[in-house]
Design a protein around this motif. Sequence first.
Motif, PDB file in Angstrom:
ATOM      1  N   VAL A  11       7.730  13.074  -6.721  1.00  0.00           N
ATOM      2  CA  VAL A  11       8.365  12.660  -5.570  1.00  0.00           C
ATOM      3  C   VAL A  11       8.007  10.765  -5.588  1.00  0.00           C
ATOM      4  CG1 VAL A  11       9.688  12.446  -3.614  1.00  0.00           C
ATOM      5  CG2 VAL A  11       9.149  14.741  -5.007  1.00  0.00           C
ATOM      6  N   VAL A  12       8.845   9.855  -5.920  1.00  0.00           N
ATOM      7  CA  VAL A  12       8.312   8.548  -6.169  1.00  0.00           C
ATOM      8  C   VAL A  12       9.314   7.483  -5.086  1.00  0.00           C
ATOM      9  CG1 VAL A  12       7.656   6.392  -6.456  1.00  0.00           C
ATOM     10  CG2 VAL A  12       6.999   7.963  -7.799  1.00  0.00           C
ATOM     11  N   VAL A  13       8.355   7.370  -3.321  1.00  0.00           N
ATOM     12  CA  VAL A  13       9.511   6.833  -3.030  1.00  0.00           C
ATOM     13  C   VAL A  13       9.455   5.256  -2.855  1.00  0.00           C
ATOM     14  CG1 VAL A  13      10.338   6.243  -0.397  1.00  0.00           C
ATOM     15  CG2 VAL A  13      10.461   8.916  -1.237  1.00  0.00           C
ATOM     16  N   PRO A  14       9.935   4.260  -3.365  1.00  0.00           N
ATOM     17  CA  PRO A  14      10.064   3.222  -3.961  1.00  0.00           C
ATOM     18  C   PRO A  14       8.529   2.268  -2.137  1.00  0.00           C
ATOM     19  CG  PRO A  14      11.761   2.959  -4.945  1.00  0.00           C
ATOM     20  CD  PRO A  14      12.045   4.385  -4.307  1.00  0.00           C
ATOM     21  N   ASN A  15       7.856   1.656  -2.745  1.00  0.00           N
ATOM     22  CA  ASN A  15       6.850   1.110  -2.021  1.00  0.00           C
ATOM     23  C   ASN A  15       6.523   1.971  -1.363  1.00  0.00           C
ATOM     24  OD1 ASN A  15       7.244  -1.862  -3.557  1.00  0.00           O
ATOM     25  ND2 ASN A  15       9.560  -2.262  -2.820  1.00  0.00           N
ATOM     26  N   ARG A  16       6.892   3.195  -0.125  1.00  0.00           N
ATOM     27  CA  ARG A  16       6.229   4.189   0.341  1.00  0.00           C
ATOM     28  C   ARG A  16       5.185   5.321   0.321  1.00  0.00           C
ATOM     29  NH1 ARG A  16       8.591   3.043   5.043  1.00  0.00           N
ATOM     30  NH2 ARG A  16      11.018   1.328   5.097  1.00  0.00           N
ATOM     31  N   VAL A  17       5.381   5.699  -0.690  1.00  0.00           N
ATOM     32  CA  VAL A  17       4.668   7.494  -0.368  1.00  0.00           C
ATOM     33  C   VAL A  17       5.384   7.462  -2.395  1.00  0.00           C
ATOM     34  CG1 VAL A  17       7.049   8.634  -0.195  1.00  0.00           C
ATOM     35  CG2 VAL A  17       4.755   8.745   0.691  1.00  0.00           C
ATOM     36  N   GLU A  24       1.178  -1.245   0.117  1.00  0.00           N
ATOM     37  CA  GLU A  24       0.261   0.308   0.438  1.00  0.00           C
ATOM     38  C   GLU A  24       1.271   1.315  -0.347  1.00  0.00           C
ATOM     39  OE1 GLU A  24      -3.892   1.052   2.049  1.00  0.00           O
ATOM     40  OE2 GLU A  24      -2.068   0.751   3.836  1.00  0.00           O
ATOM     41  N   ILE A  25       0.889   2.102  -1.369  1.00  0.00           N
ATOM     42  CA  ILE A  25       1.328   3.238  -0.978  1.00  0.00           C
ATOM     43  C   ILE A  25       0.516   4.546  -0.218  1.00  0.00           C
ATOM     44  CG2 ILE A  25       2.603   4.446  -3.079  1.00  0.00           C
ATOM     45  CD1 ILE A  25       3.850   1.903  -4.297  1.00  0.00           C
ATOM     46  N   LYS A  34       7.408   4.137 -13.050  1.00  0.00           N
ATOM     47  CA  LYS A  34       6.926   5.230 -14.215  1.00  0.00           C
ATOM     48  C   LYS A  34       5.168   4.773 -14.029  1.00  0.00           C
ATOM     49  CE  LYS A  34       7.708   8.556 -16.953  1.00  0.00           C
ATOM     50  NZ  LYS A  34       7.876   9.475 -15.947  1.00  0.00           N
ATOM     51  N   ALA A  35       4.840   3.559 -13.413  1.00  0.00           N
ATOM     52  CA  ALA A  35       3.439   3.152 -13.519  1.00  0.00           C
ATOM     53  C   ALA A  35       3.028   3.335 -11.824  1.00  0.00           C
ATOM     54  CB  ALA A  35       3.820   1.532 -13.678  1.00  0.00           C
ATOM     55  N   VAL A  36       3.997   3.590 -11.051  1.00  0.00           N
ATOM     56  CA  VAL A  36       3.100   3.954  -9.496  1.00  0.00           C
ATOM     57  C   VAL A  36       3.212   5.658  -9.802  1.00  0.00           C
ATOM     58  CG1 VAL A  36       4.169   4.607  -7.147  1.00  0.00           C
ATOM     59  CG2 VAL A  36       4.482   2.103  -8.617  1.00  0.00           C
ATOM     60  N   GLU A  37       3.657   5.993 -10.497  1.00  0.00           N
ATOM     61  CA  GLU A  37       3.292   7.663 -10.628  1.00  0.00           C
ATOM     62  C   GLU A  37       2.297   8.111 -11.373  1.00  0.00           C
ATOM     63  OE1 GLU A  37       5.546  10.229 -12.925  1.00  0.00           O
ATOM     64  OE2 GLU A  37       7.582   9.820 -11.642  1.00  0.00           O
ATOM     65  N   GLU A  38       1.760   6.971 -12.696  1.00  0.00           N
ATOM     66  CA  GLU A  38       0.641   6.657 -13.318  1.00  0.00           C
ATOM     67  C   GLU A  38      -0.986   6.566 -12.290  1.00  0.00           C
ATOM     68  OE1 GLU A  38       1.215   4.535 -17.002  1.00  0.00           O
ATOM     69  OE2 GLU A  38       2.269   5.777 -17.409  1.00  0.00           O
ATOM     70  N   ALA A  39      -0.925   5.207 -11.099  1.00  0.00           N
ATOM     71  CA  ALA A  39      -1.415   5.329 -10.039  1.00  0.00           C
ATOM     72  C   ALA A  39      -1.653   5.827  -9.262  1.00  0.00           C
ATOM     73  CB  ALA A  39      -1.483   3.583  -9.834  1.00  0.00           C
ATOM     74  N   ALA A  40      -0.579   6.235  -9.038  1.00  0.00           N
ATOM     75  CA  ALA A  40      -0.934   7.794  -8.330  1.00  0.00           C
ATOM     76  C   ALA A  40      -1.903   8.853  -8.390  1.00  0.00           C
ATOM     77  CB  ALA A  40       0.152   7.744  -7.122  1.00  0.00           C
ATOM     78  N   LEU A  41      -1.368   9.035  -9.707  1.00  0.00           N
ATOM     79  CA  LEU A  41      -2.701  10.701 -10.863  1.00  0.00           C
ATOM     80  C   LEU A  41      -3.693  10.325 -10.898  1.00  0.00           C
ATOM     81  CD1 LEU A  41       0.344  11.559 -13.210  1.00  0.00           C
ATOM     82  CD2 LEU A  41      -1.119  12.558 -10.343  1.00  0.00           C
ATOM     83  N   ASP A  61      -4.245  10.010  -0.524  1.00  0.00           N
ATOM     84  CA  ASP A  61      -4.771   9.021  -0.648  1.00  0.00           C
ATOM     85  C   ASP A  61      -3.951   7.842  -0.316  1.00  0.00           C
ATOM     86  OD1 ASP A  61      -6.972   6.720  -1.515  1.00  0.00           O
ATOM     87  OD2 ASP A  61      -7.429   8.713  -3.677  1.00  0.00           O
ATOM     88  N   LYS A  62      -4.381   6.609  -0.871  1.00  0.00           N
ATOM     89  CA  LYS A  62      -3.930   4.610  -0.645  1.00  0.00           C
ATOM     90  C   LYS A  62      -3.758   4.511  -2.182  1.00  0.00           C
ATOM     91  CE  LYS A  62      -3.968   5.519   4.252  1.00  0.00           C
ATOM     92  NZ  LYS A  62      -4.581   4.839   5.567  1.00  0.00           N
ATOM     93  N   ILE A  63      -2.894   4.487  -2.683  1.00  0.00           N
ATOM     94  CA  ILE A  63      -3.145   2.830  -3.126  1.00  0.00           C
ATOM     95  C   ILE A  63      -2.560   1.605  -3.639  1.00  0.00           C
ATOM     96  CG2 ILE A  63      -3.693   5.136  -5.631  1.00  0.00           C
ATOM     97  CD1 ILE A  63      -0.688   4.049  -6.074  1.00  0.00           C
ATOM     98  N   THR A  64      -2.884   0.441  -3.615  1.00  0.00           N
ATOM     99  CA  THR A  64      -1.768  -0.915  -3.552  1.00  0.00           C
ATOM    100  C   THR A  64      -1.780  -1.374  -5.175  1.00  0.00           C
ATOM    101  OG1 THR A  64      -3.930  -1.075  -1.697  1.00  0.00           O
ATOM    102  CG2 THR A  64      -2.794  -3.170  -3.097  1.00  0.00           C
TER     103      THR A  64
END
Length: 863
Positions: free
Chosen positions: A851-857, A804-805, A826-833, A815-818
Amino acid sequence: MSERRKQYPFPDFEPKWQRIWGEQKTFRVANPGEPGFDPAKPKFYVMDMFPYPSGEGLHVGHPEGYTATDILSRYKRMRGFNVLHPMGWDAFGLPAEQYAIKTGQHPSVTTAQNIARFKGQLTRIGLSFDWSREVNTTDPSYFRWTQWIFLQLYNSWFDPVKKKARPIAELEAERKAAHPDESAEDRREYLDQHRLAYVAEAPVNWCPQLGTVLANEEVVDGKSDVGGFPVVRRPMRQWMLRITAYADRLQDELSGLDWPESIKLLQRNWIGRSEGSEVDFRLPRRKAKITVFTTRPDTLFGATYMVLAPEHELVDKITTAAQRAAVDAYRNEVAQKSDLERTNLAKEKTGISTGGFAINPVNGQKVPIWIADYVLSSYGTGAIMAVPAHDERDFEFARKFGLEIREVVEPPNPVEGCFSGSGTAINSDFLNGLQTSEAKARVIDWLEERGLGKRSVNYKLRDWLFSRQRYWGEPFPIVWRDGHHEALAETDLPVIPPPLDDYRPTGTIEPPLSKAKDWVQLPGGVRRELNTMPQWAGSCWYYLRYISPTDQQRLVDADAERYWMGGGKPGGVDLYVGGTEHAVLHLLYARFWHKVLFDLGYVSTVEPFQRLVNQGMILGEDNQKMSKSRGNVIGPDEIIEDYGADSLRLYEMFMGPLEATKPWSMAGVEGVYRFLARVWRLAMTENQEGAWELSPNLSEVEPGPQQKKVIHATIKKVTEDVEALAFNTAISQMMIYVNTFTTAERRPVTALRTLLILLNPFAPHLSEELWERLSQRFPTFSGQISQQAWPVWDDTYLVEDEVEIIVQVNGKLRDKITVQKDLDSKAVEEAALAAPKVKESTAGKTVRKIVVVPNRVVNVVVS
RNA sequence: GCCGGGGUGGCGAAAUUGGCAGACGCGCCAGACUUAGGAUCUGGUGGAGCAAUCCUUAGGGGUUCGAGUCCCCUCUCCGGCACCA
């Protein structure tokens, strides 16, 4: 509460297991070479500061450290270590004697009673000491060796070149060779001046009420540490130990120890090493000179007057006729003052001019000589050069008496009044323009070239005043013949105190042992030394005696010492736990003795204690220090009675970090008690008749994936936390574990098995009992729990497929995304947006940065 | 005065490298079981607000995308030293 039914039957099984451990000698550990010793295992030596067995018994502060070391001991045994975990009694000393005088019972009687009481209490806590190694400082078989160590000190000197203790016989031989014509009397004097144990006529802290002298460390605010009685200064002939010879080593060798930095600092401050130089001030028209110690020789040009301690030996010589009466009056006045009055910082400075002058060596100027009690006779040379422009005390004094203030250091930034920092030398002839550190070096060189001064080091540390005018202590292995002291032979040890009926202080400076006329007087006009050793003596080396407590030949067996104290580190004991109150005294004295024993070849390490941990104080429920007068003292017995020993242990550890000061809470005890009851009910259930039997919910199924995750996370957390002495968080994790399985319909016995082993060091009685009961149905519980191997965790159960990020917008949680673990940025960014709340709060705004911190935020920065 | 260590819910306390503040426990609230509950079990519980939301790690400032955590200042509590030249 005591009327209430217990939530689990600890009153039945806690004494049972304590009996079994005692009978089976479960925690006995063998020395190298003894039957049952396993040389393949590594060693772990863990000990507590042994208690002073008072008449009051333990309070709940004692078991805190004891439980911590006990948990570690039990844990290390399960990890395959040979664990040395002993306990003993520090039983000589003032409190026992005071108590005996009050009750009219001989201290040996009350001491034995108190020890029995303490030992019973410790046993009821379920501590896994190897009682076969118990030591007692008042036992002749123990203090024989305390006296023996004193003989080593007496028969040694400190070689300043080799920086170590050497036998006095070697010094004698060297002296004989260098001065063959010296008289025996003179040579004896020479040797006596070099012994590590020596006699000195010194101003001491005399406490009339206690009838004894006290070490500086035992005097607090001009009153005795024990009893709070007034203490006065008076000169007396006393035994001293030359601890100052070891000042540098005691300071430098701290660096290799795993001690709290604050404790190291306390010791360094106590030793008080201070580097500077000695400077000679010539007296006009006389041969004599006054030597001062200063850390700021660079300010010599600003020395506008001198001050001697009122007791300084040159005062009489330099005082002019005109000032004689006034000086004498002042000196008298000072002599009347107690230390408390003299050191009262709040008071105004006092002093008086001697009328004499000295010559400042750098500029030949005549400077007036004063005496004042702000200069201590016991530090440095007992004389100072006063630089009022750059020393607060001199400044204050100069202003009061209208003495010249000459600035010789320019501060980096302008300051008002007195500047005592570093800067640039001014008004200082050949030093002008130099920085303070350079100026110091230059002026010392200049002085040394002309024989007017030299580099020098001073210490706050004083030699250790080692004799007491008491009955209840170790007698000295010393006799007096024709006014000279002589050591007894080793074969005369132990020197046992005479069985006096009246051991009260005599009311004079004569020690109580003087009353034992037959004991004192030996054939041939020889008399015994009447003083006894201070309480610190026995505690200086007890950690060594645990290693071979019954050895008749040596204070500690050499092989066993190498094994238990070895390990390639400076210190021998792997973990030493105790209160901060011993931060300087006990720990400094023990280190000193240890170094002497090391120098003489009796021990194999330079330091006694490798790792030191201070447990914090436990306050009463009212947040006040526990004391009888406040009525807030809680004893372990009442807790054990109502909640059991395991609850006591667990609560002591659950309260908070070991080092922290924290208040007791009965509600908190109930909390851990309930937890232990839940553990009990995990395995046990009450039948119709109210008897406990194994729960039908127990099953030999495999734990599920979520359960496995908790199991392995707990093994990891408890293991790491125990290693770090973070017992409170280890317990929290075990609570999570129990909560997980309490709600499970079927409880896998393997999960219970792991839990019991993890819990065993904390709650040994409960875990032993459940282990035994479970063994009746489940073969996996074979053997004794204390013999089981500590479980190992498997990281594969801990890794997550998905994580869970959290998604922040401008640093705020939105928000939180899993997502899949280790998904690329890149993929995390997209999911977050794409997350709904994120879309909402970024709508109509410009995304500036993500800013993407892997597996965290993920943090989305918008304008 | 100098040195050291602290300050996080109502309470004891958690919080890897700066990354969801408040894990766990106590207390409190509600419910279940119960003749009963001061036992046990279940759920809730930092503050404000009906809510969206806002505020919150002694106080103030700063660095940073982001601070309980790093930097500066202030307050406060605890421990040590106390004229050591």
